[in-house]
Design a protein around this motif. Structure first.
Motif, PDB file in Angstrom:
ATOM      1  N   SER A 154       0.834  -1.212   0.000  1.00 53.71           N
ATOM      2  CA  SER A 154       0.000   0.000   0.000  1.00 53.71           C
ATOM      3  C   SER A 154       0.863   1.255   0.000  1.00 53.71           C
ATOM      4  O   SER A 154       0.580   2.222  -0.717  1.00 53.71           O
ATOM      5  CB  SER A 154      -0.908   0.029   1.236  1.00 53.71           C
ATOM      6  OG  SER A 154      -1.776  -1.061   1.220  1.00 53.71           O
ATOM      7  N   LEU A 155       1.905   1.236   0.816  1.00 51.39           N
ATOM      8  CA  LEU A 155       2.737   2.434   0.951  1.00 51.39           C
ATOM      9  C   LEU A 155       3.590   2.656  -0.298  1.00 51.39           C
ATOM     10  O   LEU A 155       3.777   3.804  -0.734  1.00 51.39           O
ATOM     11  CB  LEU A 155       3.616   2.328   2.205  1.00 51.39           C
ATOM     12  CG  LEU A 155       2.818   2.295   3.522  1.00 51.39           C
ATOM     13  CD1 LEU A 155       3.745   2.040   4.711  1.00 51.39           C
ATOM     14  CD2 LEU A 155       2.034   3.584   3.735  1.00 51.39           C
ATOM     15  N   HIS A 170       1.447   4.062  -2.982  1.00 45.54           N
ATOM     16  CA  HIS A 170       1.196   5.483  -2.715  1.00 45.54           C
ATOM     17  C   HIS A 170       2.407   6.332  -3.110  1.00 45.54           C
ATOM     18  O   HIS A 170       2.271   7.380  -3.747  1.00 45.54           O
ATOM     19  CB  HIS A 170       0.870   5.672  -1.229  1.00 45.54           C
ATOM     20  CG  HIS A 170       0.499   7.071  -0.872  1.00 45.54           C
ATOM     21  ND1 HIS A 170      -0.671   7.661  -1.284  1.00 45.54           N
ATOM     22  CD2 HIS A 170       1.163   8.013  -0.166  1.00 45.54           C
ATOM     23  CE1 HIS A 170      -0.723   8.906  -0.843  1.00 45.54           C
ATOM     24  NE2 HIS A 170       0.374   9.145  -0.155  1.00 45.54           N
ATOM     25  N   GLY A 219       2.566   6.611  -6.733  1.00 45.52           N
ATOM     26  CA  GLY A 219       1.388   7.245  -7.336  1.00 45.52           C
ATOM     27  C   GLY A 219       0.654   6.330  -8.297  1.00 45.52           C
ATOM     28  O   GLY A 219       0.090   6.783  -9.297  1.00 45.52           O
ATOM     29  N   ARG A 271      -2.444  -0.098  -6.251  1.00 48.48           N
ATOM     30  CA  ARG A 271      -1.732  -1.293  -5.768  1.00 48.48           C
ATOM     31  C   ARG A 271      -1.706  -2.393  -6.811  1.00 48.48           C
ATOM     32  O   ARG A 271      -0.736  -3.134  -6.936  1.00 48.48           O
ATOM     33  CB  ARG A 271      -2.430  -1.822  -4.514  1.00 48.48           C
ATOM     34  CG  ARG A 271      -1.707  -1.527  -3.246  1.00 48.48           C
ATOM     35  CD  ARG A 271      -2.232  -2.370  -2.112  1.00 48.48           C
ATOM     36  NE  ARG A 271      -3.622  -2.725  -2.261  1.00 48.48           N
ATOM     37  CZ  ARG A 271      -4.585  -2.363  -1.423  1.00 48.48           C
ATOM     38  NH1 ARG A 271      -4.290  -1.652  -0.365  1.00 48.48           N
ATOM     39  NH2 ARG A 271      -5.840  -2.729  -1.619  1.00 48.48           N
ATOM     40  N   SER A 284      -3.742   4.279   6.903  1.00 46.38           N
ATOM     41  CA  SER A 284      -4.727   5.273   6.429  1.00 46.38           C
ATOM     42  C   SER A 284      -4.228   6.697   6.662  1.00 46.38           C
ATOM     43  O   SER A 284      -4.418   7.567   5.815  1.00 46.38           O
ATOM     44  CB  SER A 284      -6.062   5.071   7.133  1.00 46.38           C
ATOM     45  OG  SER A 284      -5.864   5.073   8.533  1.00 46.38           O
ATOM     46  N   VAL A 323      -1.270   7.396   4.080  1.00 47.61           N
ATOM     47  CA  VAL A 323      -1.694   7.665   2.695  1.00 47.61           C
ATOM     48  C   VAL A 323      -2.790   8.734   2.664  1.00 47.61           C
ATOM     49  O   VAL A 323      -3.154   9.225   1.593  1.00 47.61           O
ATOM     50  CB  VAL A 323      -2.156   6.382   1.960  1.00 47.61           C
ATOM     51  CG1 VAL A 323      -1.056   5.328   1.980  1.00 47.61           C
ATOM     52  CG2 VAL A 323      -3.439   5.818   2.537  1.00 47.61           C
ATOM     53  N   ARG A 343      -6.035   8.577   3.446  1.00 45.36           N
ATOM     54  CA  ARG A 343      -7.422   8.287   3.077  1.00 45.36           C
ATOM     55  C   ARG A 343      -7.837   6.872   3.491  1.00 45.36           C
ATOM     56  O   ARG A 343      -6.994   6.003   3.729  1.00 45.36           O
ATOM     57  CB  ARG A 343      -7.629   8.458   1.576  1.00 45.36           C
ATOM     58  CG  ARG A 343      -6.804   7.547   0.747  1.00 45.36           C
ATOM     59  CD  ARG A 343      -7.137   7.608  -0.727  1.00 45.36           C
ATOM     60  NE  ARG A 343      -6.402   6.559  -1.392  1.00 45.36           N
ATOM     61  CZ  ARG A 343      -5.146   6.678  -1.797  1.00 45.36           C
ATOM     62  NH1 ARG A 343      -4.496   7.803  -1.643  1.00 45.36           N
ATOM     63  NH2 ARG A 343      -4.528   5.653  -2.343  1.00 45.36           N
ATOM     64  N   GLU A 376     -14.039   7.462  -0.878  1.00 47.31           N
ATOM     65  CA  GLU A 376     -12.767   7.750  -0.224  1.00 47.31           C
ATOM     66  C   GLU A 376     -12.915   8.945   0.721  1.00 47.31           C
ATOM     67  O   GLU A 376     -13.464   9.983   0.324  1.00 47.31           O
ATOM     68  CB  GLU A 376     -11.700   8.082  -1.275  1.00 47.31           C
ATOM     69  CG  GLU A 376     -11.357   6.917  -2.186  1.00 47.31           C
ATOM     70  CD  GLU A 376     -10.653   5.783  -1.433  1.00 47.31           C
ATOM     71  OE1 GLU A 376      -9.764   6.069  -0.609  1.00 47.31           O
ATOM     72  OE2 GLU A 376     -11.018   4.620  -1.678  1.00 47.31           O
TER      73      GLU A 376
END
Ligand code: GLN
Length: 278
Positions: free
Chosen positions: A29-30, A33, A36, A39, A72, A75, A77, A84
């Motif tokens: 996930s990170l 992010h 950009g 996933r 959350s 990122v 959100r 979202e």
């Protein structure tokens, strides 16, 4: 120059070694992010090189996660009822179980709804998005939380129908409502000690617990709610799974009728509802 897959592997290992649960999922996930990208695109990007700027952005996110900051918040959100929401350390992270309260609320007709302790605004703003004719008021005692709720209202395009007020429960509220909802702070003093570091260190304490037996907010809200409800209109709460009987009793003592404790899908008590018949 490192690749996407090597960067991901190294970060996963660092998180896992630090005892972070779900290290692989969080690292994905990170990294998505930081790059950009969604996933789902990471796998195909695996052999590609990462730029210095991307590595730096990712390193900062991993450092935050090692401090147990929730994904959350890192990122910025969280998805709630398919939309979202902006999330910061000033608001409670919208929980999947709170979607039950939204589902229960949508079983009732309402033109005007009040959300007490709106936080990110996830409950109120979802209800307004789902009911394009409805108007709503969301209150919170935290100005910082309200700033987040306002941004969420704009992002969802419901800001013209959402009044967001800084208020200690009903203090600044006026008029009558067809529905009042609340997911108040309800964690008991004892349960606070057992929270994960993500929650205990990084979510606002005032959103989590009123202290003591965890019931103080229900008592205050039930004592005053009748003056703000149309006759027969429902008051709907989220509760802790062990609080069903206690909250139902508080509601009945305050003059609510047809009080019912409602379970979630796993059978745990999750919501309490009653109608104002005073
Ligand atoms: N209403 C928000 C939510 O349900 C915030 C609740 C709270 O801060 N206790 O997520």
């Amino acid at each position: 120059m490192s690749t996407v897959s090597a960067t991901l592997r190294a970060a996963t290992q660092r998180l896992a070694q630090a005892g972070i649960p779900d290290a692989a999922t969080d690292a994905r996930s990170l990294l998505a992010h930081a790059l950009g990208v969604p996933r789902s695109r990471l796998t195909l990007l695996g052999p590609e090189a990462v730029t210095r700027a991307q590595v730096e952005a990712f390193e900062a996110l991993i450092a935050g996660r090692l401090e147990r900051r929730p994904v959350s918040q890192l990122v910025g959100r969280r998805s709630f009822w398919g939309r979202e929401f902006l999330v910061t350390s000033d608001v409670l992270d919208p929980r999947p179980e709170t979607e039950d309260l939204v589902a229960r609320a949508l079983e009732h007709p309402f033109g005007r709804v009040l959300d007490l302790g709106t936080g990110s605004g996830c409950i109120l703003l979802t209800l307004l998005a789902e009911r394009p004719e409805a108007q709503g008021v969301g209150v919170d005692a935290s100005p910082a939380a309200l700033a987040v709720a306002r941004r969420n209202a704009e992002a969802l395009g419901v800001q013209a129908r959402a009044e967001l007020l800084c208020s200690d429960w009903f203090a600044q509220v006026s008029g009558r409502f067809d529905l009042i909802v609340s997911n108040p702070p309800y964690i008991t003093e004892d349960e606070m000690a057992a929270l994960s570091p993500e929650v205990a260190l990084h979510e606002p304490r005032m959103a989590l617990t009123p202290g003591g037996d965890g019931l103080a907010a229900y008592r205050v809200i039930c004592a005053q709610a009748g003056a703000f409800l149309r006759p027969g209109a429902p008051l709907l709460f989220e509760i802790g799974h062990a609080q069903g009987a206690a909250v139902a009793q508080i509601m009945e003592d305050a003059g609510f009728a047809g009080v019912a404790v409602l379970p979630d899908l796993s059978g745990k008590d999750r919501n309490v509802i009653g109608r104002w018949c005073g």
